[in-house]
Design an enzyme around this catalytic site. Structure first.
Site, PDB file in Angstrom:
ATOM      1  CG  HIS A 100      -1.649  -1.243   1.474  1.00 17.41           C
ATOM      2  ND1 HIS A 100      -2.912  -1.528   0.995  1.00 17.41           N
ATOM      3  CD2 HIS A 100      -1.257  -2.345   2.171  1.00 17.41           C
ATOM      4  CE1 HIS A 100      -3.274  -2.745   1.396  1.00 17.41           C
ATOM      5  NE2 HIS A 100      -2.280  -3.270   2.099  1.00 17.41           N
ATOM      6  CB  SER A 109      12.201  22.396 -15.638  1.00 14.28           C
ATOM      7  OG  SER A 109      11.409  23.559 -15.760  1.00 14.28           O
TER       8      SER A 109
END
Ligand code: ARG
Length: 459
Positions: free
Chosen positions: A157, A278
């Protein structure tokens, strides 16, 4: 404009829009080499049974080799009015050797021809993908050496669960990619059955020897039913499914490493050559390759659906819809091959961030299950032990401390069977070291797995 090979009964030229709409040469030209291979085997078979002479066969075989060379070197012109690769090659052959070329298509149709081509092509694709999968497995196994000393938190999980040796992660991926290889090997059994000589749908009245052409093409079996041959694309659905599952495994791995590469995790460093920046934020280093591997997995998953949807409405036998099958096949193959190549390079080049991992290793009670199993060994029923450890974890949380920080008195208050050997059990490294069952993430079982893979991969 050349007359169509099938033009005998037609009184009008094909509408140019129909030619542009029905062509497949724009995508099936990559079948050229296998088409030639198939045609040469077919010609040899025709000569063997006496439908053409040995001389004619030799002319056909040689001229086809020549045409193949021209296509490979980009010297061959493709045109929409010749529809597909099969027609291009046959018409070039006829142009060069006249009537002899007009005999090649004896006892064959494009329907069995295209399936033969696709099977030969898929067979090569399986071999290449299998090799790339093996390279990736090797990259994972070789990581085990580098990460020998490292313990990682195992998650379920995406919550910290139990500690394992880092190599346990790498070998888990080996298993997945090995099943992918097994699936491909199984798929190959169906791919390796010769459709050649099934003709259009009914077979032929001519005395052909399908077993001989199958043997020449190194097929391991001969398909038994001509109607089935003409309509069968199961092998493409299977191959695309195999690609979809490889892509799914790659996507799972990419997703994990994308998370690990984040500042929040800080588990892994990726080589500069495999990250990008970026255009506005100067500090950024993005895991674009991993994201694209995850993103591109959508394609093979869609490709297997494309094949199934394409097939599901078709009556026996060949229908032109099937021409579209190649788009899915090539896309699934190209996508997965490209992803696998980059994946192996990244697995080789990445580095686990030992310090960050070690600094957080004692967070999240990775040793709670080990403590419970200690209690079980001391005679506590499992569910009781589970409850006791749960309460101890809650106590630690209220004090912002770890299980190992609790005093022996505090531990004994929770469970009198606890003795001072407990401190050899608590802590993530101890908890990992205690794992001993077959297939578990502890020291000895992971060594055993590692040895298995080294031997299996010949390392
Ligand atoms: N280009 C066709 C395909 O890819 C070849 C088979 C054509 N057969 C036919 N009966 N028109 O499926």
């Amino acid at each position: 404009m050349a007359a169509k090979a099938w033009g005998g009964r037609f009184q009008q030229q094909t509408d140019a829009r129909v030619e542009a709409f029905t062509e497949s040469i724009s995508f099936d030209s990559r079948l050229a080499a296998v088409d030639i291979q198939g045609s040469q085997a077919h010609a040899r078979m025709l000569a063997k049974v006496g439908l053409i002479t040995d001389d004619e066969c030799q002319q056909i075989v040689e001229t086809l080799t020549q045409i193949g060379g021209e296509i490979k070197r980009g010297e061959f012109e493709f045109r929409f009015d010749l529809e597909d690769i099969h027609m291009h090659i046959e018409s070039a052959l006829t142009e060069r050797v006249g009537d002899v070329g007009r005999k090649l298509h004896t006892a064959r149709s494009r329907n069995d021809q295209v399936s033969t081509d696709l099977k030969l092509y898929t067979r090569e694709a399986i071999q290449r993908i299998d090799g790339l999968l093996k390279d990736l497995q090797v990259a994972f196994v070789e990581r085990c050496e580098k990460d020998q000393a490292l313990v990682l938190p195992g998650f379920t999980h995406l919550q910290r669960a139990q500690p394992v040796k880092a190599a346990h992660y790498w070998l888990a991926y080996c298993e997945k990619f090995d099943r992918d290889r097994q699936r491909l090997a199984d798929c190959l059994k169906r791919v390796n059955v010769s459709p050649l000589g099934g003709a259009a749908l009914a077979g032929t009245s001519l005395p052909i020897d399908r077993h001989y052409s199958a043997e020449l093409l190194e097929f391991t079996d001969v398909a038994r039913n001509s109607l089935d041959i003409s309509s069968d694309r199961d092998y493409l659905a299977e191959f695309c499914f195999c690609m979809a599952l490889v892509a799914t495994h790659l996507s799972n791995w990419a997703e994990e490493w994308i998370a690990w590469f984040s500042t929040e995790f800080g588990f892994i460093k990726l080589p500069d050559a495999f990250t990008t920046g970026s255009s506005i934020m100067p500090q950024k280093r993005n895991p674009d390759v991993l994201e694209l591997i995850r993103g591109k997995s959508a394609r093979p998953i869609a490709d297997v659906q494309q094949i199934l949807v394409l097939l599901k409405g078709l009556p026996m036998a060949y229908n032109r819809d099937m021409q579209e099958d190649k788009l899915a096949l090539f896309d699934a193959y190209d996508t997965v091959a490209a992803c696998l190549e980059l994946a192996a390079a990244m697995v080789e080049g990445a580095e686990l961030q030992q310090d960050t991992i070690a600094a957080k290793l004692e967070d999240g009670f990775l040793d709670a299950t080990a403590l419970m199993e200690y209690l079980i060994k001391k005679g506590t029923p499992m569910r009781t032990g589970h409850g006791i450890v749960g309460k101890l974890v809650a106590l630690c949380e209220s004090r912002s401390c770890r299980l190992v920080d609790l005093s022996l008195e505090e531990l004994q208050e929770a469970c009198p069977q606890i003795e001072d050997d407990i401190y050899q059990v608590l802590g993530a490294r101890n908890a990992m070291a205690a794992l001993c069952s077959f297939g578990s993430g502890g020291e000895a079982p992971v060594q055993e797995q590692w040895g298995y893979w080294k031997e299996k991969l010949g390392l």
